[in-house]
Design a protein around this motif. Structure first.
Motif, mmCIF file in Angstrom:
data_model
loop_
_atom_site.group_PDB
_atom_site.id
_atom_site.type_symbol
_atom_site.label_atom_id
_atom_site.label_comp_id
_atom_site.label_asym_id
_atom_site.label_seq_id
_atom_site.Cartn_x
_atom_site.Cartn_y
_atom_site.Cartn_z
ATOM 1 N N LEU A 1 0.820 -1.202 0.000
ATOM 2 C CA LEU A 1 0.000 0.000 0.000
ATOM 3 C C LEU A 1 0.865 1.269 0.000
ATOM 4 O O LEU A 1 0.649 2.185 -0.794
ATOM 5 N N ALA A 2 1.857 1.309 0.906
ATOM 6 C CA ALA A 2 2.679 2.510 1.031
ATOM 7 C C ALA A 2 3.471 2.781 -0.242
ATOM 8 O O ALA A 2 3.486 3.911 -0.753
ATOM 9 N N THR A 3 4.126 1.761 -0.771
ATOM 10 C CA THR A 3 4.927 1.950 -1.981
ATOM 11 C C THR A 3 4.038 2.248 -3.180
ATOM 12 O O THR A 3 4.392 3.067 -4.040
ATOM 13 N N GLY A 4 2.882 1.599 -3.242
ATOM 14 C CA GLY A 4 1.950 1.878 -4.325
ATOM 15 C C GLY A 4 1.472 3.318 -4.316
ATOM 16 O O GLY A 4 1.384 3.971 -5.367
ATOM 17 N N PHE A 5 1.175 3.844 -3.124
ATOM 18 C CA PHE A 5 0.741 5.230 -3.025
ATOM 19 C C PHE A 5 1.873 6.185 -3.411
ATOM 20 O O PHE A 5 1.653 7.183 -4.088
#
Length: 265
Positions: free
Chosen positions: A90-94
């Protein structure tokens, strides 16, 4: 290509990379994502492990105990990897969606393309900056879990090699988020990439329930970290699908940025 030309291209790419790293440091999105990985993930993992081991018959202990892989340091590092497997995607995707999408929504892509770096180099600099941040954040997350774990006196076992496994799994998960930079470019905004991330999270759950998770790159690192239970095994070939997705996404994004019309609507 002459040595002088190679040196010039390397200097140009280094400048582009430096600019992208500076943008990450200044970004509120990246700061929030970093806080989630480095603070929230270790707190959740160590807190759940401590509750399972020392919570007795409390409601929290009874709920988390079935999810905890083992006891002592095995519980701390195992839970760290499992929580990180979700948070890193989630964090890297955002972050990667923001990195690519903001250029199009903020109107900064045109002056960016007027610099000395080629379009493909700009895309690669963005991806390398995001990967560098993700690796550091995952390592810091596991390190923080070890510090917090030591403070709770987990007792039995040793943090190695569980901590290394958790860190590697987190990095592999982060690599599978790189395609969302291309999604954000196609959708001309960060929200398109964020939507893609959330969609993949849902699809991953469905694929895992059907038993096909070991061959789905976005599910493989989590299953390798034990999210599917002790009965699920992941081979080296299956685990390699995660970096292969990242490599394919990198090539596709660089190719698209090199050829697509990015300045128009």
């Amino acid at each position: 290509m002459s040595a002088a030309r190679v040196d010039a291209r390397a200097a140009t790419f280094s400048a582009a990379l430096g600019a992208e790293l500076l943008q990450l440091v200044r970004s509120t999105v990246v700061r929030v994502a970093t806080a989630v990985l480095v603070l929230v993930v270790p707190l959740l993992a160590v807190g759940f492990a401590a509750a399972a081991e020392h919570g007795g018959d409390s409601t929290l202990a009874l709920k988390v105990r079935p999810m905890v892989p083992g006891t002592g340091w095995d519980a701390v590092t195992g839970l760290s990897g499992q929580v990180l497997a979700v948070a890193a995607l989630l964090a890297t995707g955002f972050v990667v969606s923001w990195s690519f999408g903001r250029e199009l929504t903020d109107g900064t892509v045109e002056p960016l393309l007027m610099g000395r770096a080629s379009r493909a180099e700009l895309a690669s600099a963005k991806l390398l900056a995001v990967v560098s941040w993700a690796v550091v954040a995952c390592l810091a997350s596991v390190a923080a879990a070890l510090v917090l774990g030591a403070a709770t006196s987990p007792g039995a076992g040793t943090p190695w090699p569980g901590a290394a496994r958790a860190a590697l799994g987190g990095v592999l998960v982060a690599l599978t988020a790189l395609p969302f930079g291309l999604v954000a470019t196609w959708g001309r905004g960060a929200l398109a990439g964020v939507g893609g991330v959330l969609g993949v999270v849902v699809v991953t759950q469905v694929v895992t329930l059907t038993g096909a998770g070991p061959w789905f790159p976005w599910a493989v690192p989590g299953l390798w970290l034990g999210m599917g239970g002790a009965g699920v095994t992941v081979s080296a070939v299956q685990l390699a699908t995660a970096p292969l997705v990242a490599a394919a996404a990198w090539l596709a994004t660089a190719w698209w940025w090199d050829r697509a019309e990015l300045t128009g609507r």
